[in-house]
Design an enzyme around this catalytic site. Structure first.
Site, short mmCIF file in Angstrom:
data_model
loop_
_atom_site.label_atom_id
_atom_site.label_comp_id
_atom_site.label_asym_id
_atom_site.label_seq_id
_atom_site.Cartn_x
_atom_site.Cartn_y
_atom_site.Cartn_z
N SER A 177 0.83 -1.20 0.00
CA SER A 177 0.00 0.00 0.00
C SER A 177 0.86 1.26 0.00
CB SER A 177 -0.94 0.00 1.20
OG SER A 177 -0.22 -0.23 2.38
N CYS A 186 4.37 -11.64 12.18
CA CYS A 186 5.41 -11.05 13.04
C CYS A 186 4.79 -10.53 14.34
CB CYS A 186 6.16 -9.94 12.30
SG CYS A 186 5.10 -8.59 11.77
N ASP A 191 3.51 -11.54 3.80
CA ASP A 191 4.30 -11.06 4.95
C ASP A 191 3.67 -9.79 5.51
OD1 ASP A 191 6.30 -10.75 6.84
OD2 ASP A 191 7.71 -9.82 5.44
N1 SAH Z 1 8.01 -8.43 3.19
C1 SAH Z 1 8.69 -7.19 3.49
C2 SAH Z 1 8.27 -6.61 4.82
C3 SAH Z 1 6.79 -6.39 4.98
S1 SAH Z 1 6.37 -5.21 6.17
C4 SAH Z 1 10.20 -7.41 3.42
O1 SAH Z 1 10.64 -8.56 3.48
O2 SAH Z 1 10.93 -6.43 3.32
C5 SAH Z 1 4.70 -4.96 5.85
C6 SAH Z 1 4.40 -4.11 4.64
O3 SAH Z 1 3.00 -4.16 4.44
C7 SAH Z 1 4.76 -2.66 4.71
O4 SAH Z 1 5.59 -2.34 3.63
C8 SAH Z 1 3.42 -1.89 4.61
O5 SAH Z 1 3.53 -0.73 3.81
C9 SAH Z 1 2.55 -2.90 3.96
N2 SAH Z 1 1.11 -2.88 4.25
C10 SAH Z 1 0.49 -2.74 5.43
N3 SAH Z 1 -0.83 -2.94 5.30
C11 SAH Z 1 -1.06 -3.22 4.00
C12 SAH Z 1 -2.21 -3.53 3.23
N4 SAH Z 1 -3.40 -3.64 3.81
N5 SAH Z 1 -2.07 -3.77 1.92
C13 SAH Z 1 -0.85 -3.68 1.33
N6 SAH Z 1 0.27 -3.40 2.00
C14 SAH Z 1 0.18 -3.17 3.32
#
Ligand code: SAH
Length: 397
Positions: free
Chosen positions: A252, A341, A301
């Site tokens: 997002s 997490c 994730d």
């Molecule tokens: N997989 C990544 C870390 C994920 S952290 C890595 O290995 O680097 C979680 C991420 O989810 C963040 O970048 C945040 O911007 C995004 N996020 C949070 N809620 C969301 C949603 N509802 N839809 C899409 N992205 C989202």
């Protein structure tokens, strides 16, 4: 001498060397300890249990430094813990120049986090105790690593619970560049240590990024992947560099995906192979299902859905939903890597939630591997809360 005297029976968790004393366990405070001062924790008879740091505003009233009465808690003690922690990670040096050097309780320094990104150190002081010892901790870190640049990112929510104001800025050396470049398992990533999430990068997913690379390499050049909650594209880059033909990164945050696209360029990946969708994952999942798309590798994730034990039920529903929708997008024979997490969601509970989603999906999946953070995120065996990141590698059959 400042003593924290526990209520009768409340010494049990400390005897098991769990490092936290909750406010509700405290009968009496003798002396006038200030935030971060070292206190002696004693049982109701006055017998020694631990040395710890006092935090009058926090529900975790004392975080223990040591259960050994003969140890003196001073700058030299702090430096010794930092030196030990840095040495513990030495074996990672051949793979990466981005490592979590100190991980709080896991390294006997509750609330202290220190990450290395190439020649840049980033630190977080997330509890009153380590806040008090910040200078000797940073000095020891610089001495142990030879890194001269230290940036502070003490802006995590945990500071509020300790009644500490957020603090960020340069502690040593230069202002960090907009992107610090790191290399992990041969893949280059830009890290924004000033504005990025946490300290800028998800170091805790290193082992799972390697696993994705292995799966992508095995699947051959056809393997297309879907990386949900991609942040700066870590899993996508690992898959593409290993031979995957195409990956979609969904997040997002437009900023995170802009960095992801720069990371793709940094690794010489063709633009067409690296697709980004700025979208809520739920919407992207729906759209991809409507397009009839399926993938060899799907990664889920999400951010921490359960910030505390009070949020576990709601989080369980959210995890189940995102997993159910994710499962529909996995090709027969394809892989799903799914993570939580949330420290408050246990390994067992997470597996149950995912199993629930499998049942509802009416597809079959086998569990191939349990996933966790790497060895630079040590968990004390007496502090299971330290195991916040858990994941499952499933294959659709
Ligand atoms: N997989 C990544 C870390 C994920 S952290 C890595 O290995 O680097 C979680 C991420 O989810 C963040 O970048 C945040 O911007 C995004 N996020 C949070 N809620 C969301 C949603 N509802 N839809 C899409 N992205 C989202």
């Amino acid at each position: 001498m400042n003593d924290v005297v526990l209520k009768p029976g409340k010494e049990k968790s400390l005897l098991r060397r769990h490092p936290w004393v909750y406010a509700t366990a405290v009968a009496q405070v003798v002396g006038r300890p200030q935030p971060g001062d070292t206190v002696r924790v004693v049982d109701c008879r006055g017998d020694f249990l631990a040395w710890g740091a006092y935090s009058p505003e926090s529900q975790i009233r004392v975080r223990c430094w040591s259960f050994r009465e003969e140890e003196g808690i001073d700058a030299a003690w702090m430096a010794a813990r930092v030196t030990e922690a840095v040495a513990r990670r030495a074996s990672l040096a051949g793979r990466t120049d981005a490592v979590r050097l100190v991980f709080g309780e896991g390294d006997s320094l509750p609330g202290f986090v220190a990450d290395r990104y190439a020649d840049q150190l980033v630190v977080q002081f997330l509890a009153a105790g380590v806040e008090r010892w910040r200078e000797p901790l940073v000095d020891a870190l610089v001495a142990a690593t030879g890194c001269l640049n230290v940036y502070e990112r003490s802006d995590a929510a945990a500071r509020e619970r300790e009644a500490l104001a957020a603090r960020t800025g340069v502690l040593r050396g230069r202002q960090p560049p907009a992107e610090v470049e790191i290399v992990e398992d041969g893949v280059r990533y830009g890290v924004d240590v000033v504005n990025g999430h946490k300290t800028g990068f998800y170091l805790d997913q290193r082992e799972s990024r390697r696993l994705v690379a292995e799966l992508a390499a095995r699947g051959g050049p056809s393997a297309p992947g879907l990386n949900c909650f991609s942040y700066t594209g870590g899993f996508s880059l690992a898959a593409l560099r290993a031979g995957a033909a195409h990956a979609i990164s969904v997040d997002s945050s437009a900023d995170a995906l802009a960095m992801a696209a720069r990371n793709a360029a940094r690794n010489g990946l063709p633009e067409a192979a690296f697709e980004c969708r700025v979208s809520k994952v739920a919407d992207a999942q729906k759209a991809l299902a409507a397009e009839g798309r399926q993938f060899d590798i799907v990664v889920l994730d999400p951010p921490k859905f359960a910030p505390s034990v009070h949020h576990v039920d709601k989080a369980a529903r959210a995890y189940k939903d995102v997993n159910l929708k994710g499962m529909k997008l996995v090709k027969p024979g394809g892989y799903l890597l799914t993570f939580s997490c949330s420290g408050a969601v246990s390994v067992d509970l997470f597996q149950k939630i995912v199993a629930g989603a499998v049942i509802d999906s009416r597809e079959d999946f086998v569990l191939l591997e349990r996933l966790a953070a790497g060895m630079d995120h040590p968990m004390r065996m007496t502090h299971p809360e330290g195991e916040y990141l858990k994941g499952l590698l499933l294959q659709r059959v």
